[in-house]
Write an enzyme that holds these catalytic residues in place. Structure first.
Site, mmCIF file in Angstrom:
data_model
loop_
_atom_site.group_PDB
_atom_site.id
_atom_site.type_symbol
_atom_site.label_atom_id
_atom_site.label_comp_id
_atom_site.label_asym_id
_atom_site.label_seq_id
_atom_site.Cartn_x
_atom_site.Cartn_y
_atom_site.Cartn_z
ATOM 1 N N THR A 145 0.828 -1.215 0.000
ATOM 2 C CA THR A 145 0.000 0.000 0.000
ATOM 3 C C THR A 145 0.854 1.253 0.000
ATOM 4 O O THR A 145 1.971 1.249 0.531
ATOM 5 C CB THR A 145 -0.891 0.014 1.263
ATOM 6 O OG1 THR A 145 -1.443 1.314 1.443
ATOM 7 C CG2 THR A 145 -0.105 -0.304 2.523
ATOM 8 N N TYR A 171 -1.755 0.221 10.453
ATOM 9 C CA TYR A 171 -1.991 -0.521 9.205
ATOM 10 C C TYR A 171 -0.776 -0.445 8.287
ATOM 11 O O TYR A 171 -0.243 -1.464 7.826
ATOM 12 C CB TYR A 171 -3.239 0.036 8.493
ATOM 13 C CG TYR A 171 -3.364 -0.425 7.071
ATOM 14 C CD1 TYR A 171 -3.601 -1.765 6.787
ATOM 15 C CD2 TYR A 171 -3.220 0.471 6.010
ATOM 16 C CE1 TYR A 171 -3.693 -2.210 5.484
ATOM 17 C CE2 TYR A 171 -3.318 0.042 4.701
ATOM 18 C CZ TYR A 171 -3.549 -1.296 4.444
ATOM 19 O OH TYR A 171 -3.623 -1.733 3.147
#
Ligand code: UDP
Length: 325
Positions: A117, A141
């Site tokens: 990501t 995250y």
């Protein structure tokens, strides 16, 4: 190739399964169905319902299907939740992935494509973001994804595997044939929330912050079509031809769009207003994130085919209206 798709019943994974099949590969899905949907797996594609840390299920699946490569999508991916429950994110995204990697190593699988990501960059020093910028994630995250990237780098350096870490920007859109789309509950992403608001299925959208240093005061993001992400995964397979290969590639269109532009696009595509209100900033949202994806073009010959925001939004719109709710 015979490819094990871990998390293949989820949003991006299920699109990748279809792309693999279309390219002539075979896919087997391993998914615990905690967040994914069995209905997202195409008929005829084996679905093993097991956790990625279930070593015997992984070993048996590799043996039974002659698995040669793995796509790994199974992850918790809600930034706000990760701030509230960092331990759960670490246990799921890092610890279970390590267990998966150990089982794959024992089973002799050496090719690994990892769903990473742009959150690994945190707040970048400048935009567009290139892969050599520092990786300083600003939430749990992003840190879990970075930890896995670092483990993959170590394993590749030790000559144990070949990997591609594909750093997605904002995955969006749905399959052109309407077979699969974004179906999270709870939903936190802008495009499905805006469409839901326009359809009267969700409450009015809240725009998180109008005082950013951007042209219209709202955040800029790089929305990339899920089918384009899937193309990059399939293309990456061919590059993992020897242990030691390690690729880290940004996947984005390179075109920033503001929250207000997304709302306007949904209104154009849907032909109805998106009820919305303006609220404060959401904690942890950088003002602008968009990709320099030249490395993916050079390494994979990859270029997104869906580059217009209306194109991406209209595929999502079609998917949402085709569903009962
Ligand atoms: N956003 C918003 N309202 C919402 C959800 C998102 O204004 O209800 C904004 C968010 O602040 C960000 C952009 O939309 O600037 C994209 O957010 P999303 O959660 O879809 O993806 P992220 O960029 O966080 O991965």
């Amino acid at each position: 190739m015979n490819v094990l798709v871990v998390g293949g019943a989820g949003y991006i994974g299920s699109h990748c399964v279809r792309r693999l099949l279309a390219a002539g590969h075979r896919a087997v899905v391993l998914d615990d169905l905690s967040l994914g949907h069995a209905s997202a797996v195409p008929d005829g594609t084996p679905l093993v319902r097991a956790g990625m840390d279930d070593a015997s299920a992984v070993r048996e699946t590799v043996r039974l299907h002659g698995i040669e490569a793995v796509f790994h999508f199974a992850a918790l991916a809600n930034v706000g939740e990760s701030v509230r429950e960092p331990e759960r994110y670490h246990a799921h995204n890092v610890v279970k992935t390590h267990a998966l990697l150990a089982a794959l190593e024992a089973a002799g699988v050496r090719k690994f494509v990892f769903s990473s990501t742009c959150a690994v960059y945190g707040v970048p020093p400048r935009v567009p973001i290139s892969e050599d910028m520092p990786r300083v994630p600003v939430n749990p995250y992003g840190r879990t994804k970075l930890e896995v990237e670092l483990s993959l780098e170590d394993a590749a350096r030790a000559g144990r595997l070949a990997f591609a870490a594909l750093r997605y920007f904002n995955a969006a859109g749905a399959a052109a044939d309407g077979s699969t789309g974004e179906d999270h509950e709870p939903e936190t992403h802008l495009i499905p929330l805006a469409i839901g608001a326009a359809l009267g299925r969700r409450p009015p959208l809240t725009v998180f912050g109008t005082d950013y240093p951007t042209p219209d005061g709202t955040c800029l993001r790089d929305y990339v079509h899920v089918d384009d992400l899937a193309d990059a995964h399939v293309a990456a397979l061919a590059r993992l031809d020897r242990p030691g290969v390690g690729l880290a590639l940004n996947l984005g269109t390179g075109r920033p769009h503001s929250v207000r532009e997304v709302i306007a696009s949904v209104e154009r595509v849907g032909g109805r207003p998106v009820p919305h209100a303006f609220g404060p900033r959401r904690e942890g949202d950088p003002p602008a994130l968009f990709a320099d994806a030249t490395r993916a073009r050079a390494e994979l010959g990859w270029a997104p085919r869906h580059v217009g925001l209306d194109d991406i939004v209209s595929s999502a719109w079609r998917w949402h209206i085709s569903r009962p709710r």
